[in-house]
Write an enzyme that holds these catalytic residues in place. Sequence first.
Site, PDB file in Angstrom:
ATOM      1  N   LEU A 129       0.860  -1.183   0.000  1.00  0.00           N
ATOM      2  CA  LEU A 129       0.000   0.000   0.000  1.00  0.00           C
ATOM      3  C   LEU A 129       0.895   1.231   0.000  1.00  0.00           C
ATOM      4  O   LEU A 129       1.900   1.273   0.717  1.00  0.00           O
ATOM      5  CB  LEU A 129      -0.909   0.028   1.235  1.00  0.00           C
ATOM      6  N   ASP A 130       0.542   2.231  -0.806  1.00  0.00           N
ATOM      7  CA  ASP A 130       1.313   3.473  -0.836  1.00  0.00           C
ATOM      8  C   ASP A 130       1.295   4.139   0.537  1.00  0.00           C
ATOM      9  O   ASP A 130       0.360   3.934   1.326  1.00  0.00           O
ATOM     10  CB  ASP A 130       0.735   4.435  -1.877  1.00  0.00           C
ATOM     11  N   PRO A 131       2.300   4.966   0.841  1.00  0.00           N
ATOM     12  CA  PRO A 131       2.327   5.662   2.138  1.00  0.00           C
ATOM     13  C   PRO A 131       1.044   6.434   2.431  1.00  0.00           C
ATOM     14  O   PRO A 131       0.589   6.470   3.573  1.00  0.00           O
ATOM     15  CB  PRO A 131       3.533   6.591   2.002  1.00  0.00           C
TER      16      PRO A 131
ATOM     17  N   ARG B 200      -4.228   4.704  -8.663  1.00  0.00           N
ATOM     18  CA  ARG B 200      -3.820   6.069  -9.041  1.00  0.00           C
ATOM     19  C   ARG B 200      -3.977   6.287 -10.543  1.00  0.00           C
ATOM     20  O   ARG B 200      -4.462   7.333 -10.990  1.00  0.00           O
ATOM     21  CB  ARG B 200      -2.365   6.306  -8.636  1.00  0.00           C
TER      22      ARG B 200
ATOM     23  N   ALA C 111      -1.917   5.697   1.491  1.00  0.00           N
ATOM     24  CA  ALA C 111      -3.069   4.800   1.602  1.00  0.00           C
ATOM     25  C   ALA C 111      -3.235   4.254   3.015  1.00  0.00           C
ATOM     26  O   ALA C 111      -2.287   4.161   3.793  1.00  0.00           O
ATOM     27  CB  ALA C 111      -2.934   3.654   0.614  1.00  0.00           C
TER      28      ALA C 111
END
Length: 380
Positions: free
Chosen positions: A62-64, A197, A66
Amino acid sequence: MSIASTQADKKSSNHPDKIKISGVILVDKPQGMTSQQVVSKVKYLFKSPNHDSKKAGHTGTLDPMATGLLPICLGEATKFSHYQLDADKSYQATILLGSQTDTGDADGQVTAEATISAFDDTMLDKIAQQFLGAQQQIPPMYSALKKDGKKLYEYARAGIEVDRPPRDIILKAIELKAIDEQQIQLTVTCSKGTYVRVLAEDIAKAIGTLGHLTALSRLQVGDFKIDETITLANLEALALEQRQTYLLPVDACIDINAELTLSSEQCERVQMGQRLNVIDQLTNDLQSYITSAIEQHLSTSNKNAAVNQNVEDDNDDNDDNDDNDDNDDNDDNDDNDDNAQQLLHEIPVDIRLIDEHGTFIGLGAVSLNGRLQPKKLIQL
């Protein structure tokens, strides 16, 4: 029956004085942390003078920015984490229209702006339908994918854009709802490798403007759901024994239903890496499962390969053939059928291995000819 994580705790071979912690824990990832930082924190929380997981890893980044469901595997459970890497995932996101960033989310710098045309939920429903199904998606530059041994985000930070081959993805469900005149709520269920994204940017373009994510939360991974998670703060507030109650079994990530029960002698042999002949233990249900798995594998991996098989040249069709030639052709076809059937009986399929007490001991690959090869076994 699955082996519970607390039952699976055994003495570590490298640290005989420490009990090995194994299992799967579902964490609600906080915003601002990387997935690896969360893994390191969880690994630390299950460590004590007498306990250690030894290994830890997540089942999908998971992206930071998120938040949401992040399954983390500890100890022996790390051997089976890849099953969740391939699982479908569900997300809920907020898209801000009118501007685009270099990262595709609110953590990046605005690179372009555009006016926003009027839209409503009816229009959004039609746009959502356009994105359903199989398609290709070009990964973003700000991603951990590698090119020539270097991560894409490293190129991006250096101001270099490189070619990225499109990847096959499937959007299995998608819903768009207007929040206000500038924001849209996106809910999507997608296959592995999907970048929300990029999807958000494509949706904004379909509306006639630009856009980027301002919020992203993962709701589901395979059968794991967000309401089954625990926050890092709540986990940290618990004593170690209480933390262990949140551990799922070591095989929780495995989406294989078929199982084979082994005798104590057979368990000892597979633990030593020996192959077994289990033809007498293949029930009708197990044979049906193996056959179905083989057919599914062949249909997906070889769906295009069979198109050109057994195609004859037009000139060959005009050749004179006598009865003997026809019989020879039939004999050849019979031989080919026999060979194909023999090959099918040798294709291995992964199944769960269970001991006589109903305890999960690992995975093995078994074929219709009864050959069992140990694959991934837990250390008991």
